[in-house]
Design an enzyme around this catalytic site. Structure first.
Site, mmCIF file in Angstrom:
data_model
loop_
_atom_site.group_PDB
_atom_site.id
_atom_site.type_symbol
_atom_site.label_atom_id
_atom_site.label_comp_id
_atom_site.label_asym_id
_atom_site.label_seq_id
_atom_site.Cartn_x
_atom_site.Cartn_y
_atom_site.Cartn_z
ATOM 1 N N HIS A 38 0.655 5.191 6.030
ATOM 2 C CA HIS A 38 0.513 5.846 4.730
ATOM 3 C C HIS A 38 0.607 7.356 4.917
ATOM 4 O O HIS A 38 0.537 7.847 6.041
ATOM 5 C CB HIS A 38 -0.844 5.470 4.119
ATOM 6 N N SER A 71 0.813 -1.215 0.000
ATOM 7 C CA SER A 71 0.000 0.000 0.000
ATOM 8 C C SER A 71 0.846 1.264 0.000
ATOM 9 O O SER A 71 0.323 2.345 -0.289
ATOM 10 C CB SER A 71 -0.950 -0.010 1.194
ATOM 11 N N ASP A 79 -4.024 5.812 11.276
ATOM 12 C CA ASP A 79 -3.094 5.374 10.239
ATOM 13 C C ASP A 79 -1.835 6.217 10.356
ATOM 14 O O ASP A 79 -1.836 7.402 10.024
ATOM 15 C CB ASP A 79 -3.747 5.548 8.855
#
Ligand SMILES: *[C@@H]1O[C@H](CO)[C@@H](O)[C@H](O)[C@H]1NC(C)=O
Ligand SMILES: *[C@@H]1O[C@H](CO)[C@@H](O)[C@H](O)[C@H]1NC(C)=O
Ligand SMILES: *[C@@H]1O[C@H](CO)[C@@H](O)[C@H](O)[C@H]1NC(C)=O
Ligand SMILES: *[C@@H]1O[C@H](CO)[C@@H](O)[C@H](O)[C@H]1NC(C)=O
Ligand SMILES: *[C@@H]1O[C@H](CO)[C@@H](O)[C@H](O)[C@H]1NC(C)=O
Length: 430
Positions: free
Chosen positions: A408, A155, A405
């Site tokens: 990312h 990702s 998160d």
């Protein structure tokens, strides 16, 4: 070292039967409470440094002096190393597109999700000794005219791929050629830029090689990874790819049961009922990169760019803490050392690039480059979605638990810099 807590990129949603956790309960419990001890156990006890070293040192000897790293960009006739540098304040530098309009993964569309502070958009990367030009869509497309650029990996590869699409579509007409439907809509897609006959694709391949398990279904407890076989989807298209950007690491750090052909060769962090030799993460990571690069080393002339590891910033805090990563500014030089585990993962990429470069030979058909983003990414704890991976996270007050998160990057955000560097690599002729 800190706990390593990767996000399962496909399942970044709160499950109703399991609020506050987006993976199955045992996995979640393991991630939140047990991972540190587990990984400590595996790294320090079961796969001792000696094992990792035994794998690394012959390689290091092999590449001894035969190779000088390529993580450099042209300055005024001199080479520039962008992997070291500092973030300097540059108001508006990263405010270059509206991520909603370029259809990024909702979890990384921080502005849409209500992130109130925007200071994280006001920094640019200043490599030691040379300027890094701001992203220029025209220069990028000219550098890859007529080519198919494919991002392959986890990702973080997707994060960079989506950033590139946003940077390009903000400036040039485009056509969406292909997109998977349903849950994989962000995982397999291709855009065309007709003005320069350029195609940009993303192939979800969290292990680079063939893998089954949690990436498809988080109900499965373990991953099964075939280190000798490239990922099926991208390998099928490999003969159309002119520029491949490879990025993986997080899933291999997390672990799997590893195979060569149909033979199990060992495991890392597998559930205890699988009684396989513990082989750590470094060797499988080497093999995954090697198999992928080998698949890309024949068939046509091309450039293979190996991205180094982009570390997370949970800093040992639980993944479901609303304050897991709340910094609003980059780290200052020396404020935080890069964890050795992240350094080691970066070194694996350098080693495999070196080995591939030796194999390809000077002037061979395959050009191997390293895109070293580890340092610059590690300095940006402020650039992650944090709780703004959720839409308006505080509309019903401040919950005790909420997923963050810290892996990312927001789009737009620091990951746009990865593409500034990629542009310089691709502009440079060897
Ligand atoms: C590796 O490099 C060192 C010094 O740079 C040199 O003395 C040594 O002979 C080299 N080893 C091999 C195997 O080439
Ligand atoms: C660039 O800097 C990195 C990090 O210090 C180093 O590992 C790499 O060898 C350097 N590359 C060159 C070409 O000097
Ligand atoms: C981004 O685009 C969306 C959709 O066009 C729009 O609703 C939103 O207001 C825009 N956001 C900003 C910050 O301009
Ligand atoms: C798989 O086994 C073959 C044959 O023994 C060997 O040459 C190869 O290096 C192995 N590959 C991996 C990834 O272990
Ligand atoms: C696990 O494997 C080892 C070595 O092959 C064996 O001695 C041991 O009995 C096995 N344990 C279980 C629970 O199967």
């Amino acid at each position: 070292m800190g706990a390593y807590k990767p996000l399962d990129p496909r399942n970044q949603k709160l499950s109703s039967k399991n609020p506050g956790c987006f993976v199955s309960k045992p996995v979640c419990a393991c991630l939140v409470c047990g991972f540190l001890s587990l990984s400590l156990l595996h790294l320090l006890c079961c796969s001792p440094a000696g094992t990792q070293q035994a794998v690394l040192s012959p390689l290091r000897q092999y590449i001894n002096n035969t190779y000088s790293f390529v993580s450099s960009v042209p300055g005024e006739g001199k080479s520039c190393n962008y992997s070291e540098g500092t973030w300097v304040r540059a108001p508006g530098h990263a405010r270059r597109y509206n991520a909603t309009e370029c259809n990024v993964k909702e979890r990384q569309d921080c502005i849409r999700n209500g992130r109130p502070d925007t200071g994280y958009l006001d920094w640019r990367w200043q490599p030691a000794g040379c300027p890094l030009p701001a992203f220029d869509a025209r220069a990028f497309l000219s550098a890859v005219r007529g080519k198919h650029v494919a991002f392959i990996g986890d990702s973080m590869a997707r994060n960079q791929a989506q950033s590139l699409i946003c940077l390009l579509t903000a400036a040039y007409p485009y056509r969406l050629m292909y997109r998977d439907v349903g849950q994989h809509k962000h995982n397999f897609w291709r855009y065309a830029f007709p003005s320069h006959d350029v195609k940009v694709s993303y192939y979800w391949a969290p292990f680079l090689v063939r893998g089954k398990g949690k990436p498809e279904d988080d109900g499965i407890k373990e991953n099964h990874v075939h280190l000798d076989t490239p990922g099926d989807r991208w390998a099928a298209d490999a003969d159309t790819i002119d520029v491949a950007v490879l990025a993986a690491g997080h899933w291999l750090l997390n672990g799997a049961i590893y195979y060569n052909s149909s033979q199990v060769i060992g495991a890392h962090n597998a559930p205890p009922e699988f009684n396989y030799t513990k082989i750590g993460y470094a060797w499988p990571l080497h093999m995954a990169y090697r198999t992928a690069v080998e698949r890309l080393s024949s068939g046509r002339p091309r450039t293979v760019v190996l991205a180094t590891f982009s570390p997370s910033h949970f800093e040992g805090r639980p993944i479901d803490s609303p304050t897991a990563c709340t910094k609003m500014e980059p780290y200052k030089e020396g404020e935080r050392e890069l964890e050795w585990i992240f350094k080691e993962v970066r070194d694996v990429v350098y080693d495999e690039a070196a080995l591939a470069k030796v194999r390809a030979g000077d002037g061979g058909e395959v050009r191997i480059e390293v895109m070293d983003v580890t340092k610059l990414a590690s300095m940006r704890p402020d650039g992650h979605p944090s709780v703004y991976m959720n839409h308006n996270p505080f509309e019903h007050g401040v919950p005790a638990k909420m997923l963050s998160d810290c892996l990312h990057f927001c789009l737009p955000g620091p990951v746009d810099t990865f593409n500034e560097i990629l542009a310089q690599i691709l502009k440079r002729r060897r």
